[in-house]
Design an enzyme around this catalytic site. Structure first.
Site: not given
Ligand code: FPP
Length: 236
Positions: A126, A32, A15
Site C-alpha cells: 500500500l 484528533h 472530518d
Molecule cells: C478534521 O476534523 C480533522 C483534522 C483537521 C485533522 C485530522 C487529524 C487526524 C485524523 C489525527 C492526526 C493525524 C495526522 C496524520 C496528523 P475537524 O477538526 O475539522 O472536526 P470538526 O469539523 O468537527 O471541527
C-alpha cells in the site's frame, strides 16, 4: 468484497474529530487522538483489501488558522503515531509518502516524517500518502510557477503543454487520480483537496464523524463505489 471492483486509489477527508469530541464534552485534541486510532484501522484494512493508494487529508494549508495549541497538538499526535506505528507499517510493506510542503511543520514532525519516508521507501505494498500542509490551489499555483519557469528557460514549449505534463508538476506526480473520494461527518465539500486529481472521482459522503469511521463503514463506501457506473464524460 468483490476484488475486481476495489478502487486503486482512495482519498479521504477525515472530518468531524472536533464535533466527535464536543459531543462527549472532551477537548478537541481528544477527537484528533481518536481520529488517529480510526486512521490506523483504515490503513490496515486498505492493505488487506489490496488498495494500492490511500491518501488522507491530515492538515490543510488553511488549518494553520486554528488555535496554536490545537495545531501543535495535531503534530504531536502525528509524531506519536509514527513513533508507535512505523515498525508495523514497514512490516506490512506500506510505503509512506507526504503530499504538501511538510518542511514548514515543527522540527520533530519533519524529522519523524523523514524517518518514515526513508525507512519505507522501497516497500511495494500500500502507498500511504499523507496530505500535510496541503492545499490544492497552492499545489496548482506552485505547478504553474514551475511550468512558467521551465518555459522561460526553454525546457518546455507552451504549445506542447498537456494535462499529463501538468500532472507531473503536482505533488501527486506518478500517483493515479483517486477513483473514490470519501468525506466523513456529513459535510459535502472538497475543501481544497485534490481539485485537479478528482475531476472524475466518485464521491461517497458518510455521516459518521471520522473517529467513528470503522473498517465496516469503509467497506460500505467501497461497495457503494463498486455499484456505480463511471463514464468519464462518455457513454456506456
Ligand atoms: C478534521 O476534523 C480533522 C483534522 C483537521 C485533522 C485530522 C487529524 C487526524 C485524523 C489525527 C492526526 C493525524 C495526522 C496524520 C496528523 P475537524 O477538526 O475539522 O472536526 P470538526 O469539523 O468537527 O471541527
Amino acid at each position: 468484497m468483490d476484488h475486481l471492483k476495489i478502487p486503486c486509489h482512495v482519498a479521504i477527508v477525515m472530518d468531524g474529530n472536533g464535533r466527535w469530541a464536543k459531543k462527549r464534552n472532551l477537548p478537541r485534541l481528544a477527537g484528533h487522538n481518536a481520529g488517529m486510532k480510526a486512521l490506523k484501522e483504515i490503513v490496515k484494512r486498505s492493505s488487506t483489501l489490496g488498495i494500492k493508494h490511500l491518501t488522507v487529508y491530515a492538515f490543510s494549508t488553511e488549518n494553520w488558522k486554528r488555535p496554536s495549541d490545537e495545531v501543535a497538538g495535531i503534530f504531536k499526535i502525528l509524531v506519536h503515531y509514527v513513533d508507535r506505528e512505523l515498525a508495523e507499517l514497514h512490516e506490512n510493506n506500506v510505503k509512506v509518502s507526504v503530499l504538501g510542503d511538510y518542511r514548514k511543520l515543527p522540527e520533530d514532525a519533519v524529522a519523524k516524517l523523514e524517518e518514515a519516508l526513508e525507512r519505507t521507501k522501497n516497500n511495494t505494498g500500500l502507498q500511504f500518502h499523507i496530505a500535510l500542509n496541503y492545499g490544492s490551489r497552492d499545489e496548482i499555483l506552485q505547478a504553474a510557477v514551475a511550468i512558467a519557469k521551465d518555459a522561460v528557460a526553454g525546457k518546455l514549449e507552451p504549445e506542447e503543454l498537456t494535462e499529463e505534463i501538468i500532472s507531473q508538476y503536482l505533488f501527486t506526480k506518478d500517483i493515479p487520480d483517486p477513483d473514490l473520494v470519501i468525506r466523513t461527518s456529513g459535510e459535502k465539500r472538497l475543501s481544497n483537496f485534490l481539485l485537479w486529481q478528482s475531476a472524475y472521482s466518485e464521491f461517497v459522503f458518510c455521516d459518521a464523524y471520522w473517529p467513528d469511521f470503522t473498517p465496516e463503514l469503509y467497506e460500505e463506501a467501497i461497495a457503494e463505489y463498486a455499484g456505480r457506473v463511471r463514464r468519464f464524460g462518455g457513454v456506456k
